[in-house]
Design a protein around this motif. Structure first.
Motif, PDB file in Angstrom:
ATOM      1  N   GLN A  27       2.450   0.548   3.498  1.00 12.36           N
ATOM      2  CA  GLN A  27       2.841  -0.828   3.840  1.00 12.36           C
ATOM      3  C   GLN A  27       3.697  -1.378   2.703  1.00 12.36           C
ATOM      4  N   LEU A  28       4.878  -1.861   3.060  1.00 11.35           N
ATOM      5  CA  LEU A  28       5.751  -2.433   2.032  1.00 11.35           C
ATOM      6  C   LEU A  28       6.676  -3.475   2.665  1.00 11.35           C
ATOM      7  N   GLN A  29       7.266  -4.268   1.810  1.00  8.67           N
ATOM      8  CA  GLN A  29       8.187  -5.315   2.254  1.00  8.67           C
ATOM      9  C   GLN A  29       9.550  -5.054   1.614  1.00  8.67           C
ATOM     10  N   ILE A  30      10.555  -4.981   2.477  1.00 11.39           N
ATOM     11  CA  ILE A  30      11.929  -4.808   2.009  1.00 11.39           C
ATOM     12  C   ILE A  30      12.687  -6.081   2.356  1.00 11.39           C
ATOM     13  N   ASP A  31      13.130  -6.771   1.301  1.00 11.36           N
ATOM     14  CA  ASP A  31      13.654  -8.128   1.457  1.00 11.36           C
ATOM     15  C   ASP A  31      12.592  -8.973   2.163  1.00 11.36           C
ATOM     16  N   GLN A  32      12.869  -9.500   3.324  1.00 10.37           N
ATOM     17  CA  GLN A  32      11.889 -10.345   4.010  1.00 10.37           C
ATOM     18  C   GLN A  32      11.155  -9.615   5.137  1.00 10.37           C
ATOM     19  N   GLN A  33      11.447  -8.346   5.329  1.00  6.63           N
ATOM     20  CA  GLN A  33      10.883  -7.589   6.449  1.00  6.63           C
ATOM     21  C   GLN A  33       9.706  -6.725   5.979  1.00  6.63           C
ATOM     22  N   HIS A  53       0.871  -1.186   0.000  1.00 10.76           N
ATOM     23  CA  HIS A  53       0.000   0.000   0.000  1.00 10.76           C
ATOM     24  C   HIS A  53       0.897   1.221   0.000  1.00 10.76           C
ATOM     25  N   ASN A  54       0.661   2.124  -0.973  1.00  8.95           N
ATOM     26  CA  ASN A  54       1.520   3.302  -1.095  1.00  8.95           C
ATOM     27  C   ASN A  54       1.314   4.327   0.010  1.00  8.95           C
ATOM     28  N   GLY A  55       0.244   4.161   0.772  1.00  9.39           N
ATOM     29  CA  GLY A  55      -0.067   5.121   1.822  1.00  9.39           C
ATOM     30  C   GLY A  55      -1.044   6.182   1.358  1.00  9.39           C
ATOM     31  N   LEU A  56      -1.413   7.050   2.270  1.00  3.40           N
ATOM     32  CA  LEU A  56      -2.376   8.116   1.994  1.00  3.40           C
ATOM     33  C   LEU A  56      -1.684   9.471   2.062  1.00  3.40           C
TER      34      LEU A  56
END
Length: 365
Positions: free
Chosen positions: A48-54, A32-35
């Motif tokens: 909300q985003l995932q960087i590598d496994q986090q 989710h890019n955010g508001l």
């Protein structure tokens, strides 16, 4: 390039979202890019985003260059402590948190959709144009253009009908009174529209009905309520207005404490409120039951004929009470009548047809 363009790119994902990586080679998956944040602080929240496994949840800050982080002193602002991604057009330096950990950075320079960037350059970075999209007119389908313009026209009438319906409620469905208030506002134009409307609301419309056979008394009512009969002016017309207004004010127990003061500044003399108020008074002097006549008009020519009015005789040689000017008959111009038709008559007819249960879009004029 403007930072607002990057906000648009990020919010609507106008970039290649496959195989995203930070400037340090970490994979990025957007959930989710955010508001957009319209207040102080980072540009987007609840991203909300995932960087590598986090998986990360937090805010996103956007700049043209990474170094702008320090230019704007974000490193000392606690509001930026929860930034999970720094989105930039060009990466020129690493950004660190207070604990010296690097804030992940996404560089957009090479992944913005080419057509989006091309359109941006064409629209906003080409000088000497009337409007930015003027070159697109020829490529726009006529049917689409006409339907869009018609939709805008209907939406404008619908918005104005909301204000008319509110006036009807306060006047107990007195359409004549509503027409008078609308005309008063539009006779005042942008500069004095609110002042004229406050004048029209400062007394019951029944007073116009009672006084309209006596134009001097009608002018006295209008001029007195807007507070221009309190000067030391020595001419017969002005003194007659003062005398009439004092009688009317006492008889009907009038008050003008809530009437907005008039403005003359930056107005051309034909638009002086003195001229427009006299014209409004003459309009109602010449046309009792004006609403009925407006609704009965079948052609534009009929409406133009209704508005063929001028001022009382005094104003043929004056623009203000104090100074004599070159003689001229001050009739309503065609351009001014057009403004009255667009901003008063058409919205009122639209609303009246709806009130009668008819479809306003199916009726001409």
């Amino acid at each position: 390039m403007q930072e607002a363009f990057l906000h648009y790119i990020w919010q609507f994902k106008k970039f290649d979202t496959t195989q995203l990586q930070t400037t340090r080679g970490e994979s990025i998956t957007l959930r989710h890019n955010g508001l957009p944040n319209l207040n102080g602080g980072p540009d987007f929240f609840n991203a909300q985003l995932q960087i590598d496994q986090q998986v990360w949840v937090g805010t996103v800050e956007i700049h043209l260059k990474s170094s702008d982080w320090y230019v704007h002193n974000h490193e000392v602002d606690a509001a930026y402590d929860n930034v999970i991604l720094h989105v930039v057009y060009e990466h020129d330096t690493d950004i660190f948190r207070k604990d010296n950990s690097v804030i992940p950075t996404l560089e957009l320079k090479l992944i913005i959709h080419k057509n989006v960037f091309k359109n941006y350059q064409r629209l906003l970075m080409t000088p000497h144009k009337w409007i930015n999209c003027e070159s697109d007119f020829a490529d726009t389908d006529d049917f689409l253009m006409y339907n869009w313009l018609e939709r805008l026209y209907i939406e404008r009438l619908e918005r104005k009908s909301n204000a008319i319906e509110a006036m009807l409620e306060t006047t107990k469905n007195d359409w004549e009174a509503v027409l008078f208030m609308l005309l008063a506002k539009n006779f005042g134009l942008k500069v004095n529209g609110d002042a004229f409307l406050s004048m029209a609301k400062s007394f019951d419309f029944s007073m116009v009905r009672k006084l309209q056979s006596q134009p001097l008394q009608l002018e006295a009512l209008f001029f007195g309520q807007v507070g221009v009969l309190e000067k030391d002016v020595q001419n017969g017309y002005y003194l007659s207005l003062v005398k009439e207004y004092q009688f009317i004010k006492q008889k009907f127990n009038l008050s003008n404490t809530n009437v907005i003061p008039l403005q003359f500044f930056r107005l051309r003399p034909p638009n002086f409120p003195t001229i427009r108020l006299s014209q409004l008074a003459m309009l109602y002097h010449q046309h009792p039951n004006f609403f009925t006549k407006v609704m009965a008009a079948e052609t534009l020519e009929d409406l133009y004929a209704l508005f063929q009015v001028g001022t009382s005789e005094f104003w043929d040689t004056h623009f203000t009470f104090e100074k004599i000017s070159k003689g001229s008959r001050k009739l309503l111009t065609t351009n001014f009548i057009d403004l009255l038709l667009i901003n008063t008559v058409l919205p009122l007819r639209f609303c009246f047809l709806k009130y009668q249960g008819k479809n306003p879009t199916e009726h001409n004029m």
